[in-house]
Scaffold this motif. Sequence first.
Motif, mmCIF file in Angstrom:
data_model
loop_
_atom_site.group_PDB
_atom_site.id
_atom_site.type_symbol
_atom_site.label_atom_id
_atom_site.label_comp_id
_atom_site.label_asym_id
_atom_site.label_seq_id
_atom_site.Cartn_x
_atom_site.Cartn_y
_atom_site.Cartn_z
ATOM 1 N N ARG A 30 0.822 -1.212 0.000
ATOM 2 C CA ARG A 30 0.000 0.000 0.000
ATOM 3 C C ARG A 30 0.858 1.266 0.000
ATOM 4 O O ARG A 30 0.546 2.236 -0.707
ATOM 5 C CB ARG A 30 -0.904 0.019 1.235
ATOM 6 C CG ARG A 30 -2.019 -1.016 1.214
ATOM 7 C CD ARG A 30 -3.177 -0.580 0.322
ATOM 8 N NE ARG A 30 -4.262 -1.544 0.381
ATOM 9 C CZ ARG A 30 -5.269 -1.480 1.238
ATOM 10 N NH1 ARG A 30 -5.294 -0.527 2.144
ATOM 11 N NH2 ARG A 30 -6.232 -2.390 1.201
ATOM 12 N N ARG A 81 2.022 0.520 -4.458
ATOM 13 C CA ARG A 81 0.769 0.922 -5.110
ATOM 14 C C ARG A 81 0.850 2.327 -5.695
ATOM 15 O O ARG A 81 0.402 2.554 -6.834
ATOM 16 C CB ARG A 81 -0.409 0.805 -4.150
ATOM 17 C CG ARG A 81 -1.747 1.095 -4.827
ATOM 18 C CD ARG A 81 -2.937 0.841 -3.917
ATOM 19 N NE ARG A 81 -3.079 -0.569 -3.580
ATOM 20 C CZ ARG A 81 -4.126 -1.069 -2.930
ATOM 21 N NH1 ARG A 81 -5.123 -0.260 -2.573
ATOM 22 N NH2 ARG A 81 -4.176 -2.351 -2.632
ATOM 23 N N ILE A 123 -10.313 -16.908 -6.635
ATOM 24 C CA ILE A 123 -9.182 -16.013 -6.365
ATOM 25 C C ILE A 123 -7.968 -16.430 -7.188
ATOM 26 O O ILE A 123 -7.260 -15.594 -7.752
ATOM 27 C CB ILE A 123 -8.845 -16.019 -4.860
ATOM 28 C CG1 ILE A 123 -9.987 -15.401 -4.066
ATOM 29 C CG2 ILE A 123 -7.552 -15.273 -4.590
ATOM 30 C CD1 ILE A 123 -9.832 -15.512 -2.566
ATOM 31 N N ASN A 127 -10.846 -6.900 -9.743
ATOM 32 C CA ASN A 127 -10.304 -5.857 -8.876
ATOM 33 C C ASN A 127 -8.802 -6.093 -8.725
ATOM 34 O O ASN A 127 -8.359 -6.910 -7.908
ATOM 35 C CB ASN A 127 -10.993 -5.903 -7.507
ATOM 36 C CG ASN A 127 -10.589 -4.735 -6.622
ATOM 37 O OD1 ASN A 127 -9.499 -4.179 -6.752
ATOM 38 N ND2 ASN A 127 -11.465 -4.362 -5.710
ATOM 39 N N ASN A 174 -6.392 -4.204 -7.608
ATOM 40 C CA ASN A 174 -5.820 -3.829 -6.313
ATOM 41 C C ASN A 174 -5.946 -4.972 -5.308
ATOM 42 O O ASN A 174 -5.011 -5.284 -4.565
ATOM 43 C CB ASN A 174 -6.524 -2.585 -5.762
ATOM 44 C CG ASN A 174 -6.086 -1.311 -6.458
ATOM 45 O OD1 ASN A 174 -5.010 -1.254 -7.037
ATOM 46 N ND2 ASN A 174 -6.921 -0.297 -6.402
ATOM 47 N N ARG A 175 -7.126 -5.604 -5.277
ATOM 48 C CA ARG A 175 -7.340 -6.714 -4.351
ATOM 49 C C ARG A 175 -6.455 -7.901 -4.708
ATOM 50 O O ARG A 175 -5.887 -8.557 -3.825
ATOM 51 C CB ARG A 175 -8.807 -7.140 -4.375
ATOM 52 C CG ARG A 175 -9.152 -8.184 -3.321
ATOM 53 C CD ARG A 175 -10.548 -8.706 -3.477
ATOM 54 N NE ARG A 175 -10.687 -9.491 -4.704
ATOM 55 C CZ ARG A 175 -11.696 -10.314 -4.947
ATOM 56 N NH1 ARG A 175 -12.665 -10.449 -4.065
ATOM 57 N NH2 ARG A 175 -11.765 -10.980 -6.071
ATOM 58 N N ALA A 183 -2.848 -7.136 -3.695
ATOM 59 C CA ALA A 183 -2.729 -7.207 -2.235
ATOM 60 C C ALA A 183 -2.747 -8.659 -1.767
ATOM 61 O O ALA A 183 -1.984 -9.045 -0.868
ATOM 62 C CB ALA A 183 -3.861 -6.420 -1.580
ATOM 63 N N LEU A 184 -3.598 -9.471 -2.387
ATOM 64 C CA LEU A 184 -3.653 -10.888 -2.027
ATOM 65 C C LEU A 184 -2.347 -11.595 -2.365
ATOM 66 O O LEU A 184 -1.875 -12.448 -1.603
ATOM 67 C CB LEU A 184 -4.817 -11.571 -2.753
ATOM 68 C CG LEU A 184 -4.971 -13.069 -2.510
ATOM 69 C CD1 LEU A 184 -5.299 -13.338 -1.044
ATOM 70 C CD2 LEU A 184 -6.054 -13.657 -3.397
#
Length: 293
Positions: free
Chosen positions: A77, A81, A161, A181, A183-184, A187-188
């Motif tokens: 983050r 990002r 996922i 998504n 971003n998700r 992050a995952l």
Amino acid sequence: MIALQHILDAVNVGGLYALMALGIGLIFGVMRLINFAHGEMVMAGGYAMAMLSALPAPAVIAVSIIIVVALAVAIERGAFRPLRGKDPATLLVASFTVSYFLQNLSVLVFGARPLPFAFMPGLAEILEIGGLRVPLLQFVSLGLTVLALAGLAILVKRTTIGIELRAAAEDVVTAQLSGINVNRVIALAFVISAVLAWVVSLTYSAQIGQLSPAMGVRPLIIGFVATILGGLGSLPGAALGGFLVGAISVLLEVVLPSETRPFREAFLFGLVFIILVVRPEGIVRVCALQERV
């Protein structure tokens, strides 16, 4: 019996490198980023377990994993990002910056001197099995490696996922246009890589018996080499590259004269260099990295 011991050593060392390579390869797959701060995830896991060692073992494991995952998400983050979509060289410099920042922060907090790794000292116990003297740590390491590899394979191949992760690794822009998504997903990917780093942290810290701010550098470099050897962007290739590097490392330990064994890694990297000269794209060719016409 000696041959069986060498095979067991090769599998354990290769598993450690495979987990490092998978963590590196996963982030590269979705971001095209070589995350040199991945080694500091290993370091953070070791210090977290050491600082929490007075708690019951399940609590130490759970809390230390949460700490490593939180650190990985904070790095994604806060550092990566905002730079997403920038020149790859910018991202590379950012990963170096994060790595050195975390190393120096650990020196400030814990000091530069190595600290003993006191969590689960029973892992050093020697087991007698059919004439073999095998440390309990080897069985724990092998079990954790198998669980991590199997869990990752099921996640990537059998879940929604995992499909999103593979789609983002193939083409981030197309995945985003398809409603994923991104971003998700990214992050995952950092969360999964952090869990893999924690597994490496437990086994590696127990093997060397101490913690230091730069302890993640060596496994990071070898894991990176394994990722390149297996094929950048390929998770099966990263795992295969890790096991191959582990097997070569143990083989060199066996065949090299005692006076040259301290230079084993020089021979290891030399052999890897020769392999890459013959097949520069790595063992597994990744279509997504091939130039489109």
